[in-house]
Design a protein around this motif. Structure first.
Motif, PDB file in Angstrom:
ATOM      1  N   PRO A 257       0.838  -1.204   0.000  1.00  0.00           N
ATOM      2  CA  PRO A 257       0.000   0.000   0.000  1.00  0.00           C
ATOM      3  C   PRO A 257       0.873   1.255   0.000  1.00  0.00           C
ATOM      4  O   PRO A 257       1.815   1.360   0.795  1.00  0.00           O
TER       5      PRO A 257
ATOM      6  N   ARG B  17      -1.826   0.275  -4.567  1.00  0.00           N
ATOM      7  CA  ARG B  17      -0.877  -0.798  -4.276  1.00  0.00           C
ATOM      8  C   ARG B  17       0.216  -0.750  -5.331  1.00  0.00           C
ATOM      9  O   ARG B  17      -0.061  -0.800  -6.530  1.00  0.00           O
TER      10      ARG B  17
ATOM     11  N   LEU C 287      -6.649   1.600  -4.039  1.00  0.00           N
ATOM     12  CA  LEU C 287      -6.474   0.454  -3.149  1.00  0.00           C
ATOM     13  C   LEU C 287      -7.747   0.197  -2.347  1.00  0.00           C
ATOM     14  O   LEU C 287      -8.226  -0.932  -2.249  1.00  0.00           O
TER      15      LEU C 287
END
Length: 354
Positions: free
Chosen positions: A176, A212, A325
């Motif tokens: 992340p 990500r 994400l």
């Protein structure tokens, strides 16, 4: 059998009539009705029928005086049984030839780009040696040598980065990544160059967005866009970096400048390796010609895309679009523009960008 062969396939009888043809052979224009319409293929088939020898060759199909570019095929023609039947197999080599041409151009371009700073360093070293008794000249030429060495270092670094992101292997250990941090790091790395030209770097948009990916690669991609915006903008202007979440759960990072813009004819090629809209200006700014190619490959590697809007004399907006994400809270806007003019630049970019 013909339907499962990877190559285009045609079977013709003793009177040159097409008995069977794969859909690919018809799509590529080798067969029309019940006739083989490529003269070279027909001539090969007749020779094979006459002496029973298997023949192979490479030929171009679909080229003419008007359309010079056709498709290249590796052709294999063989007798089929004892009744005068002939099998023609043609494997499409067009993409392979295109890749080979790109590789040749890449090697030639790399050689040229490396030769320039290496040659300059060699010449400057000789000059410094001859001017050993002149401290002022030594300092001046040593400074030039430092600039050329930086240029060479940047080129090697960009080549390594490009080699890493343009292969087919997935990026390892994706984590992340906060877009806020990406923007802060990229802007910090460009701030000194921007300050030297009195260019303001303003940031704005949504706070808390995450993707990500590989943090350093994403920073490199955004830094390249900001660096280009600074290099191709007049002094005393502003570059705005903005983040937002789209309706389809993607995130966008846009870099908008008030620079010279990009001619329409060059927009489709600016992401090619070593392609420069203005080679003379690129030499002045120390660009390697690989920055936008790296941006494109990094974005693709992260499942996104990069787009550009530009108008000569009005500036450019480059936009990185990446998968979000996780949904972010639609509450705040991070790092609001520093002035109403910043907000105007951002709004204009959003309205005019397709």
């Amino acid at each position: 059998m013909l339907s499962v062969l990877p190559s285009s396939a045609v079977v013709i009888d003793g009177e040159d009539r097409v008995l069977r043809a794969s859909s690919a052979a018809r799509a590529f224009g080798m067969v029309s009705g019940d006739r083989l319409v490529v003269d070279d293929l027909l001539a090969m088939a007749r020779l094979v029928r006459r002496d029973g020898e298997i023949r192979e060759m490479e030929l171009q199909v679909g080229s003419s005086r008007i359309h010079r570019e056709g498709r290249w095929f590796a052709v294999r023609v063989a007798p089929l049984g004892v009744h005068g039947l002939v099998l023609v197999l043609a494997e499409d080599l067009t993409e392979l030839r295109r890749v080979e041409a790109i590789r040749r151009d890449f090697v030639a371009n790399v050689s040229h780009e490396l030769k320039t700073p290496v040659g300059a360093l060699s010449l400057l070293a000789e000059t410094v040696e001859e001017a050993a008794d002149d401290p002022e000249a030594v300092r001046r030429f040593a400074g030039r040598m430092q600039l050329e060495s930086i240029r060479l270092t940047n080129l090697v670094h960009d080549l390594i980065t490009l080699a890493r992101v343009q292969n087919d292997e997935p990026l390892p250990e994706l984590r992340p990544v906060s877009l806020d941090q990406i923007v802060v790091e990229a802007v910090d790395r460009c701030r000194l160059k921007a300050s030297a030209r009195s260019i303001d770097l303003a940031t704005g948009g949504r706070d808390g967005l995450k993707v990500r990916g590989d943090e350093e690669l994403l920073i490199t991609a955004l830094r390249n866009l900001v660096d280009n915006a600074v290099a191709y903008s007049p002094e005393n202007t502003r570059v705005v970096i903005a983040t937002r979440q789209t309706d389809d759960d993607d995130v966008e990072i846009s870099v908008t400048d008030q620079g010279i813009g990009i001619p329409g004819a060059d927009l489709e090629r600016i992401f090619e390796r070593f392609y420069r809209v203005d080679p003379a200006r690129s030499r002045q700014t120390g660009g390697t010609g690989l920055g936008l190619a790296i941006v494109k490959h990094v974005t693709t590697k992260h499942g996104g895309e990069v787009t550009v809007w530009s108008k000569e004399g009005s500036g450019s907006t480059f936009t990185l679009r990446l998968p979000l994400l996780s949904p972010a809270h639609p509450t705040t806007s991070h790092k609001a523009p520093e002035s109403p003019e910043d907000a105007s630049v951002m709004d204009t970019a959003r309205e005019e960008t397709p």
